[in-house]
Scaffold this active site. Sequence first.
Site, PDB file in Angstrom:
ATOM      1  N   ASP A   1     -38.748 -31.056   1.147  1.00  0.00           N
ATOM      2  CA  ASP A   1     -39.110 -30.736  -0.239  1.00  0.00           C
ATOM      3  C   ASP A   1     -38.112 -29.748  -0.850  1.00  0.00           C
ATOM      4  O   ASP A   1     -37.776 -28.729  -0.242  1.00  0.00           O
ATOM      5  CB  ASP A   1     -40.521 -30.139  -0.260  1.00  0.00           C
TER       6      ASP A   1
ATOM      7  N   ARG B   1     -38.405 -27.600  -3.045  1.00  0.00           N
ATOM      8  CA  ARG B   1     -38.943 -26.275  -3.388  1.00  0.00           C
ATOM      9  C   ARG B   1     -38.974 -25.326  -2.199  1.00  0.00           C
ATOM     10  O   ARG B   1     -39.224 -24.120  -2.365  1.00  0.00           O
ATOM     11  CB  ARG B   1     -40.358 -26.424  -3.954  1.00  0.00           C
TER      12      ARG B   1
END
Length: 223
Positions: free
Chosen positions: A42, A44
């Site tokens: 991911d 993030r």
Amino acid sequence: MDQKLLLGAIKFMKEDFFEHKELFESLANKQKPHTLFIGCADSRVVPNLITNTKPGELFVVRNIANIVPAYRISEDFVSTTAAIEYALYALNIKNIIVCGHTNCGGCEALYADENKLNKVPNVKKWLNLLDDIKTEISKMKFDDKREKFYLTERLNIINSIDNLMTYPHLDEWVQKGQMQIYGWHYDIQKGLLYNYDRFSKHFVLLEKGIDYEKIYKEIFCDY
């Protein structure tokens, strides 16, 4: 190429590199990371950012949903297993962090519609590694899907730690205190990190009950 990426690369060469020139020169011919960081792919989740570490400190393995398969010797191409194997037996790292996170698309996809998953067949196959978790979760009733996904994320971290213990000698090293294993659940929105306590079997906010001085010495004594 995206102009932002291009300008960022130029800035690194002209400014950032020279700010840490001595560090990069020391890393030119060797690496000696103290920690294996296994995280989700991911965008993030930024390992060096959330651990406040510099280049050369972390050996990073990332995949969909930070899954660690059980150890096996395979004729197939096993990227995650090979990378963990290399970290353990070639780099001789002393710490392992398995880091999951909130709102994990991989964990959520475990419950996605079959037609949707058929569009990403390799992802679908990869998520089969979490079938036992899906079965366990299906026995529970949830009023809120977010609670369902949240628990899945945490069970996935625990499952990955259990699978790590199938790697040769790792259980022995942990028992002798020669290897430290941490299971983190990262709350992206709140910026909080919860660590799985294997004795109490609960996730605890990192700042509570942590002997920072002891951990610091364990990590950096040979670094």
